[in-house]
Design an enzyme around this catalytic site. Structure first.
Site, PDB file in Angstrom:
ATOM      1  N   LYS A 114      -9.470   8.035   8.659  1.00 11.28           N
ATOM      2  CA  LYS A 114      -9.614   6.582   9.005  1.00 11.28           C
ATOM      3  C   LYS A 114     -11.362   6.557   9.886  1.00 11.28           C
ATOM      4  O   LYS A 114     -11.359   5.383  10.056  1.00 11.28           O
ATOM      5  CB  LYS A 114      -8.248   6.360   9.814  1.00 11.28           C
ATOM      6  CG  LYS A 114      -7.190   5.812   8.823  1.00 11.28           C
ATOM      7  CD  LYS A 114      -5.611   4.794   9.644  1.00 11.28           C
ATOM      8  CE  LYS A 114      -4.940   4.366   9.076  1.00 11.28           C
ATOM      9  NZ  LYS A 114      -3.367   3.795   9.781  1.00 11.28           N
ATOM     10  N   LYS A 199      -4.420   7.943  -3.457  1.00  9.84           N
ATOM     11  CA  LYS A 199      -3.283   7.125  -2.533  1.00  9.84           C
ATOM     12  C   LYS A 199      -3.223   5.492  -3.059  1.00  9.84           C
ATOM     13  O   LYS A 199      -4.812   5.067  -2.459  1.00  9.84           O
ATOM     14  CB  LYS A 199      -2.629   7.361  -1.441  1.00  9.84           C
ATOM     15  CG  LYS A 199      -2.590   6.584  -0.759  1.00  9.84           C
ATOM     16  CD  LYS A 199      -2.458   7.583   0.590  1.00  9.84           C
ATOM     17  CE  LYS A 199      -2.358   6.624   2.187  1.00  9.84           C
ATOM     18  NZ  LYS A 199      -1.945   6.055   3.006  1.00  9.84           N
ATOM     19  N   LYS A 202      -1.523  -0.351   1.259  1.00  6.10           N
ATOM     20  CA  LYS A 202      -1.627  -1.713   1.220  1.00  6.10           C
ATOM     21  C   LYS A 202      -2.891  -2.700   1.262  1.00  6.10           C
ATOM     22  O   LYS A 202      -3.166  -3.537   1.545  1.00  6.10           O
ATOM     23  CB  LYS A 202      -0.740  -2.275   2.007  1.00  6.10           C
ATOM     24  CG  LYS A 202      -0.653  -1.824   3.038  1.00  6.10           C
ATOM     25  CD  LYS A 202       0.720  -1.994   4.331  1.00  6.10           C
ATOM     26  CE  LYS A 202       1.715  -1.091   5.037  1.00  6.10           C
ATOM     27  NZ  LYS A 202       0.968  -0.234   5.816  1.00  6.10           N
TER      28      LYS A 202
HETATM   29  P1  TYM Z   1       2.471   2.949   6.688  1.00 12.03           P
HETATM   30  O1  TYM Z   1       2.775   1.829   6.408  1.00 12.03           O
HETATM   31  O2  TYM Z   1       0.882   3.423   6.220  1.00 12.03           O
HETATM   32  O3  TYM Z   1       3.618   3.189   5.110  1.00 12.03           O
HETATM   33  C1  TYM Z   1       5.087   2.862   4.773  1.00 12.03           C
HETATM   34  C2  TYM Z   1       5.927   3.404   4.029  1.00 12.03           C
HETATM   35  O4  TYM Z   1       4.977   3.837   2.448  1.00 12.03           O
HETATM   36  C3  TYM Z   1       4.682   4.916   2.745  1.00 12.03           C
HETATM   37  N1  TYM Z   1       3.434   4.875   1.368  1.00 12.03           N
HETATM   38  C4  TYM Z   1       3.480   5.330   0.593  1.00 12.03           C
HETATM   39  N2  TYM Z   1       5.103   5.838  -0.389  1.00 12.03           N
HETATM   40  C5  TYM Z   1       3.960   6.308  -1.285  1.00 12.03           C
HETATM   41  N3  TYM Z   1       2.941   5.900  -1.878  1.00 12.03           N
HETATM   42  C6  TYM Z   1       2.170   6.007  -1.557  1.00 12.03           C
HETATM   43  N4  TYM Z   1       1.032   5.377  -1.941  1.00 12.03           N
HETATM   44  C7  TYM Z   1       2.727   5.082  -0.684  1.00 12.03           C
HETATM   45  N5  TYM Z   1       1.409   4.790   0.607  1.00 12.03           N
HETATM   46  C8  TYM Z   1       2.020   4.021   1.646  1.00 12.03           C
HETATM   47  C9  TYM Z   1       4.163   5.756   3.684  1.00 12.03           C
HETATM   48  O5  TYM Z   1       4.523   7.099   3.909  1.00 12.03           O
HETATM   49  C10 TYM Z   1       5.035   5.020   4.878  1.00 12.03           C
HETATM   50  O6  TYM Z   1       6.117   5.547   5.018  1.00 12.03           O
HETATM   51  N6  TYM Z   1       2.553   5.771  10.424  1.00 12.03           N
HETATM   52  C11 TYM Z   1       3.523   5.008   8.697  1.00 12.03           C
HETATM   53  C12 TYM Z   1       4.109   3.911  10.493  1.00 12.03           C
HETATM   54  C13 TYM Z   1       5.282   4.597  10.960  1.00 12.03           C
HETATM   55  C14 TYM Z   1       6.703   5.509  11.113  1.00 12.03           C
HETATM   56  C15 TYM Z   1       7.040   5.858  11.558  1.00 12.03           C
HETATM   57  C16 TYM Z   1       7.042   5.857   9.988  1.00 12.03           C
HETATM   58  C17 TYM Z   1       5.097   4.994  12.068  1.00 12.03           C
HETATM   59  N7  TYM Z   1       6.050   5.462  13.057  1.00 12.03           N
HETATM   60  C18 TYM Z   1       7.780   6.350  12.322  1.00 12.03           C
HETATM   61  C19 TYM Z   1       8.187   6.683   9.211  1.00 12.03           C
HETATM   62  C20 TYM Z   1       8.558   7.242  11.062  1.00 12.03           C
HETATM   63  C21 TYM Z   1       2.547   4.600   8.349  1.00 12.03           C
HETATM   64  O7  TYM Z   1       1.317   4.561   8.844  1.00 12.03           O
HETATM   65  O8  TYM Z   1       3.371   4.135   7.093  1.00 12.03           O
END
Ligand code: TYM
Length: 335
Positions: A114, A199, A202
């Site tokens: 990032k 990967k 979004k």
């Molecule tokens: P974020 O918002 O980037 O993504 C949300 C969830 O989607 C999963 N994900 C994917 N899974 C499979 N293939 C992909 N290409 C893909 N892209 C995203 C992410 O692994 C996530 O589960 N840091 C986290 C948010 C967060 C969080 C937490 C999660 C903040 N605090 C506490 C769990 C527990 C994040 O940026 O997810």
């Protein structure tokens, strides 16, 4: 209070919620909802570690909550809330900051990625993000965290912090959480449609790289037709040598709820084009009822706010004993 183990997960309101988020996390939340005391958060404090337009952030936050519900999260069973409504998250994050080493945060690959992407805005929050994520999880004595593979390193840090603090203060301040990450062939890491070695994300500027949950049939078909496949023409699963086809087969397998082998058999003797068209129809059919529920749920903001208020109250109640116990251990005078 419930006797079920606690599960926590969250999504940042950035970009367009897409099929990778659904498969990597939300789909599993729905499945695990009955067996755990679940908290599902919309983690807006995390989202502002990169530049956001305030109007878009506000709209998107309610959109994402509506998607959680449309996908099958039941607010009567699970606690659904916005992270900033529960100030205990920021408070625990500060306390954890004082026990997290610069070297640990420096190793985080997401920070490296990032900061390369947002060269003009490498802020302290971006660096510190994993401590806030650890706070989200540890605040609730969480045992399970369903996430995609990209969050593995953050989960490891969370576990290290829990163990370190429990040892340091010689008491069980925090449960040590277990990640729940699907294997790659089951959707733990859905890849970008145009670049199957990266990967799916979004917040990708090129929207052809992902299928948004809101995409209609025509858009899905167009994006999949353009998806990068591999040389050759035979359809089989080979992650290393045919990552594009492997990604499409994974999507097909997860959405149709069939093992990859059965999907490969189904496409025996067919061309990549067949796979793309059938997959587009499959995803469009799958998303349609979710999209219809989304439209209905999103149209009633009063109800959405009521769900979020109830969720935040419930989350705060659950968070306070853990925060207090930690403050006490640190030697804070409690009020
Ligand atoms: P974020 O918002 O980037 O993504 C949300 C969830 O989607 C999963 N994900 C994917 N899974 C499979 N293939 C992909 N290409 C893909 N892209 C995203 C992410 O692994 C996530 O589960 N840091 C986290 C948010 C967060 C969080 C937490 C999660 C903040 N605090 C506490 C769990 C527990 C994040 O940026 O997810």
């Amino acid at each position: 209070m419930t006797s079920k183990p606690t599960l926590f997960s969250g999504i940042q309101p950035s970009g367009d919620l897409m099929i990778g988020n659904y498969i990597g996390s939300i789909k599993n939340w729905v499945k695990m909802q009955d067996d755990y005391n679940c908290l599902f958060s919309l983690v807006n404090l995390h989202a502002i570690t990169v530049e956001q337009s305030p109007e878009a952030l506000k709209k998107r936050s309610l959109d994402f909550v509506a998607w959680y519900l449309a996908a099958g999260i039941d607010p009567d069973k699970s606690t659904v809330f916005i992270q900033s409504h529960v100030p205990e998250h920021s408070e625990l994050a500060w306390l954890l900051n004082c026990h997290t080493y610069m070297g640990e945060l420096n190793r985080m690959t997401q920070f490296k990625d990032k900061s390369a992407k947002h060269e003009q805005n490498i802020n302290v929050g971006l660096f510190d993000y994993p401590a806030l994520m650890a706070a989200d999880i540890l605040l609730y004595q969480t045992e399970k965290v369903p996430v995609g593979a990209d969050q593995k390193q953050h989960l490891e840090l969370t576990r290290d912090l829990a163990i370190r603090l429990n040892n340091k203060f010689e008491r069980e301040l925090f449960k040590v959480p277990e990640p729940f990450i699907p294997p790659t062939s089951a959707g733990g890491r859905i890849m970008s449609l145009q670049d199957p070695t990266a990967k799916m994300s979004k917040s990708d500027e090129n929207k052809d790289n992902f299928i948004a949950l809101a995409d209609d049939r025509k858009q899905i078909l167009k994006k999949l037709k353009k998806a990068v496949t591999d040389s050759g023409s035979e359809i089989y699963y080979d992650l290393e040598n045919k990552p594009g086809v492997a990604n499409l087969l994974t999507l097909y397998s997860v959405i149709s709820d069939q093992p990859i082998d059965a999907v490969v058999k189904h496409f025996e003797g067919k061309m990549y084009g067949h796979l793309k068209i059938e997959l587009a129809e499959l995803i469009a059919d799958y998303l349609e009822p979710i999209q219809n529920r989304f439209t209905e749920i999103r149209s009633n903001e009063t109800e959405l706010h009521a769900i979020l208020t109830k969720g935040a109250d419930h989350a705060r109640q659950q968070a306070q004993p853990t925060l207090r116990a930690f403050q006490e251990a640190l030697g804070f005078v409690l009020r």
